[in-house]
Design an enzyme around this catalytic site. Structure first.
Site, PDB file in Angstrom:
ATOM      1  N   PHE A  18     -17.573-109.572 -55.659  1.00 32.91           N
ATOM      2  CA  PHE A  18     -18.759-109.563 -55.958  1.00 32.91           C
ATOM      3  C   PHE A  18     -19.536-108.378 -56.473  1.00 32.91           C
ATOM      4  O   PHE A  18     -20.499-108.244 -57.274  1.00 32.91           O
ATOM      5  CB  PHE A  18     -19.828-110.158 -54.868  1.00 32.91           C
ATOM      6  CG  PHE A  18     -20.138-108.866 -53.919  1.00 32.91           C
ATOM      7  CD1 PHE A  18     -20.879-108.184 -54.014  1.00 32.91           C
ATOM      8  CD2 PHE A  18     -19.301-108.866 -52.686  1.00 32.91           C
ATOM      9  CE1 PHE A  18     -21.538-107.120 -53.232  1.00 32.91           C
ATOM     10  CE2 PHE A  18     -19.483-107.772 -51.948  1.00 32.91           C
ATOM     11  CZ  PHE A  18     -20.593-106.812 -52.166  1.00 32.91           C
ATOM     12  N   LYS A  22     -11.758-116.400 -62.403  1.00 29.46           N
ATOM     13  CA  LYS A  22     -12.386-116.922 -61.056  1.00 29.46           C
ATOM     14  C   LYS A  22     -13.517-115.641 -60.615  1.00 29.46           C
ATOM     15  O   LYS A  22     -12.847-115.126 -59.877  1.00 29.46           O
ATOM     16  CB  LYS A  22     -11.327-117.362 -60.277  1.00 29.46           C
ATOM     17  CG  LYS A  22     -11.907-118.640 -59.407  1.00 29.46           C
ATOM     18  CD  LYS A  22     -13.083-118.397 -58.583  1.00 29.46           C
ATOM     19  CE  LYS A  22     -12.834-117.602 -57.437  1.00 29.46           C
ATOM     20  NZ  LYS A  22     -14.124-117.101 -56.711  1.00 29.46           N
ATOM     21  N   GLU A  67     -18.310-116.189 -56.381  1.00 29.51           N
ATOM     22  CA  GLU A  67     -19.465-117.209 -56.228  1.00 29.51           C
ATOM     23  C   GLU A  67     -20.825-116.727 -56.006  1.00 29.51           C
ATOM     24  O   GLU A  67     -21.732-117.262 -56.054  1.00 29.51           O
ATOM     25  CB  GLU A  67     -19.051-118.443 -55.460  1.00 29.51           C
ATOM     26  CG  GLU A  67     -18.575-118.226 -53.840  1.00 29.51           C
ATOM     27  CD  GLU A  67     -17.267-117.396 -53.699  1.00 29.51           C
ATOM     28  OE1 GLU A  67     -16.832-116.813 -54.788  1.00 29.51           O
ATOM     29  OE2 GLU A  67     -16.657-117.908 -52.844  1.00 29.51           O
ATOM     30  N   ARG A  68     -20.827-115.426 -55.775  1.00 26.96           N
ATOM     31  CA  ARG A  68     -22.005-114.589 -55.189  1.00 26.96           C
ATOM     32  C   ARG A  68     -22.861-114.131 -56.440  1.00 26.96           C
ATOM     33  O   ARG A  68     -23.930-114.202 -56.417  1.00 26.96           O
ATOM     34  CB  ARG A  68     -21.836-113.633 -54.291  1.00 26.96           C
ATOM     35  CG  ARG A  68     -21.518-114.032 -52.938  1.00 26.96           C
ATOM     36  CD  ARG A  68     -21.345-112.834 -52.035  1.00 26.96           C
ATOM     37  NE  ARG A  68     -19.839-113.042 -51.704  1.00 26.96           N
ATOM     38  CZ  ARG A  68     -19.496-111.857 -50.804  1.00 26.96           C
ATOM     39  NH1 ARG A  68     -20.098-111.033 -50.328  1.00 26.96           N
ATOM     40  NH2 ARG A  68     -18.164-111.760 -50.847  1.00 26.96           N
ATOM     41  N   SER A  91     -11.366-108.056 -50.979  1.00 30.03           N
ATOM     42  CA  SER A  91     -11.057-107.398 -49.623  1.00 30.03           C
ATOM     43  C   SER A  91      -9.442-107.491 -49.201  1.00 30.03           C
ATOM     44  O   SER A  91      -8.559-108.255 -49.886  1.00 30.03           O
ATOM     45  CB  SER A  91     -11.814-108.002 -48.569  1.00 30.03           C
ATOM     46  OG  SER A  91     -11.405-109.449 -48.740  1.00 30.03           O
ATOM     47  N   CYS A  94     -15.978 -99.868 -54.056  1.00 33.50           N
ATOM     48  CA  CYS A  94     -14.794 -99.907 -53.344  1.00 33.50           C
ATOM     49  C   CYS A  94     -14.326 -98.193 -53.642  1.00 33.50           C
ATOM     50  O   CYS A  94     -13.360 -97.720 -52.743  1.00 33.50           O
ATOM     51  CB  CYS A  94     -13.584-100.348 -53.993  1.00 33.50           C
ATOM     52  SG  CYS A  94     -13.475-100.029 -55.947  1.00 33.50           S
ATOM     53  N   GLU A 148     -13.822-100.921 -43.074  1.00 30.66           N
ATOM     54  CA  GLU A 148     -14.728-100.935 -44.484  1.00 30.66           C
ATOM     55  C   GLU A 148     -16.224-101.639 -44.367  1.00 30.66           C
ATOM     56  O   GLU A 148     -16.139-102.574 -43.965  1.00 30.66           O
ATOM     57  CB  GLU A 148     -14.066-101.567 -45.492  1.00 30.66           C
ATOM     58  CG  GLU A 148     -14.820-101.423 -46.924  1.00 30.66           C
ATOM     59  CD  GLU A 148     -13.904-102.035 -47.841  1.00 30.66           C
ATOM     60  OE1 GLU A 148     -13.688-103.427 -47.889  1.00 30.66           O
ATOM     61  OE2 GLU A 148     -14.207-101.786 -49.115  1.00 30.66           O
TER      62      GLU A 148
HETATM   63  P1  NAD Z   1     -13.495-111.113 -51.242  1.00 31.36           P
HETATM   64  O1  NAD Z   1     -12.098-110.790 -50.826  1.00 31.36           O
HETATM   65  O2  NAD Z   1     -14.488-111.758 -50.178  1.00 31.36           O
HETATM   66  O3  NAD Z   1     -13.698-111.928 -52.471  1.00 31.36           O
HETATM   67  C1  NAD Z   1     -12.923-111.626 -53.742  1.00 31.36           C
HETATM   68  C2  NAD Z   1     -12.442-112.908 -54.511  1.00 31.36           C
HETATM   69  O4  NAD Z   1     -11.636-113.504 -53.593  1.00 31.36           O
HETATM   70  C3  NAD Z   1     -13.573-113.702 -54.848  1.00 31.36           C
HETATM   71  O5  NAD Z   1     -13.561-114.291 -56.176  1.00 31.36           O
HETATM   72  C4  NAD Z   1     -13.708-114.904 -53.539  1.00 31.36           C
HETATM   73  O6  NAD Z   1     -14.111-116.093 -54.085  1.00 31.36           O
HETATM   74  C5  NAD Z   1     -12.085-114.913 -53.456  1.00 31.36           C
HETATM   75  N1  NAD Z   1     -11.842-115.426 -52.097  1.00 31.36           N
HETATM   76  C6  NAD Z   1     -12.561-115.176 -50.964  1.00 31.36           C
HETATM   77  N2  NAD Z   1     -11.930-115.710 -49.795  1.00 31.36           N
HETATM   78  C7  NAD Z   1     -10.788-116.020 -50.372  1.00 31.36           C
HETATM   79  C8  NAD Z   1     -10.024-117.038 -49.690  1.00 31.36           C
HETATM   80  N3  NAD Z   1     -10.001-117.191 -48.411  1.00 31.36           N
HETATM   81  N4  NAD Z   1      -8.871-117.377 -50.292  1.00 31.36           N
HETATM   82  C9  NAD Z   1      -8.694-117.375 -51.591  1.00 31.36           C
HETATM   83  N5  NAD Z   1      -9.755-116.602 -52.349  1.00 31.36           N
HETATM   84  C10 NAD Z   1     -10.829-115.978 -51.675  1.00 31.36           C
HETATM   85  O7  NAD Z   1     -14.252-109.742 -51.661  1.00 31.36           O
HETATM   86  P2  NAD Z   1     -15.675-109.368 -51.996  1.00 31.36           P
HETATM   87  O8  NAD Z   1     -16.520-109.530 -50.813  1.00 31.36           O
HETATM   88  O9  NAD Z   1     -16.087-110.084 -53.118  1.00 31.36           O
HETATM   89  O10 NAD Z   1     -15.723-107.933 -52.553  1.00 31.36           O
HETATM   90  C11 NAD Z   1     -15.717-106.920 -52.043  1.00 31.36           C
HETATM   91  C12 NAD Z   1     -14.656-106.182 -51.603  1.00 31.36           C
HETATM   92  O11 NAD Z   1     -13.577-105.890 -52.671  1.00 31.36           O
HETATM   93  C13 NAD Z   1     -14.394-104.866 -50.751  1.00 31.36           C
HETATM   94  O12 NAD Z   1     -13.306-105.057 -49.776  1.00 31.36           O
HETATM   95  C14 NAD Z   1     -14.155-104.146 -51.802  1.00 31.36           C
HETATM   96  O13 NAD Z   1     -13.358-102.584 -51.392  1.00 31.36           O
HETATM   97  C15 NAD Z   1     -13.180-104.642 -52.551  1.00 31.36           C
HETATM   98  N6  NAD Z   1     -13.079-104.118 -53.939  1.00 31.36           N
HETATM   99  C16 NAD Z   1     -12.077-103.270 -54.211  1.00 31.36           C
HETATM  100  C17 NAD Z   1     -11.842-102.672 -55.423  1.00 31.36           C
HETATM  101  C18 NAD Z   1     -10.530-102.057 -55.764  1.00 31.36           C
HETATM  102  O14 NAD Z   1     -10.269-101.710 -56.742  1.00 31.36           O
HETATM  103  N7  NAD Z   1      -9.686-101.687 -54.789  1.00 31.36           N
HETATM  104  C19 NAD Z   1     -12.662-102.932 -56.250  1.00 31.36           C
HETATM  105  C20 NAD Z   1     -13.904-103.612 -56.155  1.00 31.36           C
HETATM  106  C21 NAD Z   1     -13.823-104.068 -54.913  1.00 31.36           C
END
Ligand code: NAD
Length: 505
Positions: free
Chosen positions: A154, A178, A181-182, A231, A286, A390
């Site tokens: 998101f 994909k 969804e937020r 994450s 991140c 985090e």
């Molecule tokens: P998230 O892991 O909750 O979601 C990321 C994606 O995964 C979304 O598209 C979501 O729909 C999907 N997803 C969520 N749960 C799932 C599941 N159980 N099975 C399959 N798919 C699933 O992350 P978020 O809250 O949207 O974003 C924040 C996180 O992203 C933080 O941890 C941040 O550090 C990380 N991030 C990392 C970087 C990097 O470059 N390392 C960059 C941006 C964000």
């Protein structure tokens, strides 16, 4: 289920916006007001399959299109986005909550990858060796993989997809996004503008959705590679499941980024850098700095003194107020989680110097937004939850250390290794840090060392699973596979059958 009075954010499949076959939906909130403003469709497996089929059908023609022609289409896309950056930034802010300028910054950083991708023909040139044997020549080319997918978080609904699809498309792949969804609206704007720039139908598709859509992509035999950012627990899952299904996977995870402040550092510069890096985008980056590591108590005391008035003076408000420096958090749930971490730090005995929980947004219409003020904890220790986890919010923890080596050891003991920085005027320290620190992206007097598009983005340890970082040459390698062809034009030479391994002799 669908609430028909709200605008719907749907999928983009085979060149069209479609509602798909599922009536599952999720509310999309405006974090600045706390109101539900839209609903996003959540794809069924059949919707993902339709997107994959469309992308599969579009691949042969797109992959054989001269790379320069693909690059020209991306170049037109770049100009469209530049002209409409405000519109895209407004869509981002209205669902993510970040300030308008921050959203514009995200668009610009994403566009830099498009600019890089426009130069891809040069990077796809391959290698040629004349006369690897007598009358025998050899050449290597990088070819596209086929249908590839990007699953994104998101916090950067425009920039993170742009880390992926411009490079993937420039290399001749077709793409399925994909998004989170937020904050799904940016994905549809980009899809429509790609089409306007000349991307043929099926080359770029968007499926809105949750775990069901992700799992369908992970298991689909026609999806050849998965790029993921999100994450760490989900990144690990994506990497394990995707590779078990025979796919190439790059999965970027979470972070806990430390900034060391040495006694010889320019403390005003360091304090200002910490403000932007810890509280910009409400800490939902991140590459945010969430741990300050001053070396010596004297440096820590001086930093606290400089930081407190700055944190208390942060202008917290909606993106509609262009003077806001920090917006709300993304959802009510996330706000509760961040507040819970502040409770936890206090209970664990860290000194809460500035308490963001006391912030109240009293502007009319915004009272129910997901706001929290900036927080500063001093005397945090490595065993505390607020240090280990985090938080992804505007909470800066200070862990005091007595020497440079103690500070480095602290960083090395953490499971995340995305970004880090040192503030110092000492060239020896700076060089040792750059060389020895076990973290993927390193800043010397630069708090958020996000690599430019022609370099590559990625962390180490629990911040990245897979072998390739994103964009730059790593992106080109990830989205292509190498083929080496050996040719002989014998001009009359004849050979008897050979049964030993051919050598040059
Ligand atoms: P998230 O892991 O909750 O979601 C990321 C994606 O995964 C979304 O598209 C979501 O729909 C999907 N997803 C969520 N749960 C799932 C599941 N159980 N099975 C399959 N798919 C699933 O992350 P978020 O809250 O949207 O974003 C924040 C996180 O992203 C933080 O941890 C941040 O550090 C990380 N991030 C990392 C970087 C990097 O470059 N390392 C960059 C941006 C964000």
């Amino acid at each position: 289920m669908t609430n028909s009075s709200l605008p719907e954010i749907a999928h983009y499949i085979d060149g069209e916006i479609v509602s798909g076959s599922s009536d599952r939906t999720q509310d999309v909130f405006n974090p600045a007001t706390g109101g539900v403003e839209k609903q996003v469709r959540l794809a069924a497996a059949a919707d993902v399959e339709a997107a994959v089929a469309s992308a599969r059908a579009a691949w042969p023609e797109w992959s054989k299109m001269p790379p320069l022609r693909r690059a020209r289409i991306l170049d037109r896309f770049k100009f469209i986005i530049q002209e409409r950056a405000d519109q895209l930034a407004e869509a981002i802010s209205s669902e993510h909550g970040k300030t308008h300028d921050d959203a514009l910054g995200e668009v610009t950083r994403g566009l830099e990858v498009v600019e890089f991708a426009v130069g891809a023909p040069h990077l796809l040139k391959g290698e040629y060796t004349e006369s690897v044997g007598t009358g025998v020549d050899s050449f290597s080319t990088r070819q596209s993989l086929g249908v590839v997918a990007g699953i994104t978080p998101f916090n950067f609904p425009c920039m993170v997809p742009m880390w992926m699809f411009p490079v993937a498309l420039a290399c001749g792949n077709t793409f399925i996004l994909k998004p989170s969804e937020r904050d799904p609206s940016a994905s549809l704007l980009m899809a429509e503008w790609l089409s306007e720039a000349g991307v043929p139908k099926g080359v770029f598709n968007v499926v809105q959705g949750d775990k069901l859509a992700v799992d369908t992509l992970l298991e689909h035999p026609d999806v050849k590679a998965i790029s993921f950012v999100g994450s760490t627990p989900i990144a690990k899952y994506i990497h394990t499941t995707g590779t078990a299904n025979g796919k190439r996977v790059q999965a970027l995870g979470g972070a806990k980024n430390h900034m060391i402040i040495m006694p010889d550092a320019d403390l005003d510069m360091a304090a200002n850098a910490l403000m932007g890096a810890a509280f910009g985008s409400a800490g939902e980056r991140c590459m945010a700095i969430s741990v300050a590591v001053p070396v010596t108590d004297a440096v820590a005391d001086a930093l606290v003194e400089k930081l407190v008035p700055k944190i208390e003076a942060l202008k917290i408000g909606p993106a509609a107020d262009r003077s806001s420096e920090m917006g709300p958090l993304v959802t009510r749930q996330h706000l509760d989680k961040v507040r819970g971490y502040i409770d936890s730090g206090e209970a664990a005995g860290a000194k809460l110097v500035v308490d963001g929980r006391s912030f109240k947004q009293d502007r009319q219409g915004y009272e129910n937004g997901y706001y929290v003020g900036g927080s500063l904890f001093d005397h945090v220790t490595p065993d505390m939850e607020i240090y280990r986890d985090e938080i992804f919010g505007p909470v800066l923890s200070m862990v005091r250390r007595e020497s440079y080596q103690d500070a480095v050891d602290l960083i090395h003991s953490h499971s995340y290794a995305n970004g880090t920085a040192v503030f110092t005027r000492d060239g020896d320290v700076a060089r040792a840090f750059a060389q020895d620190i076990e973290v993927g992206m390193v800043g010397i007097n630069v708090p958020i060392p996000v690599p430019m598009a022609f370099h590559s983005f990625g962390g180490w340890k629990d911040s990245l699973f897979g072998d390739h970082h994103m964009h730059g040459m790593e992106g080109i390698r990830f989205y292509t596979r190498l083929k080496t062809t050996t040719t002989r034009w014998p001009s009359g030479q004849r050979e008897n059958p050979q049964f030993v391994m051919p050598t040059l002799g």
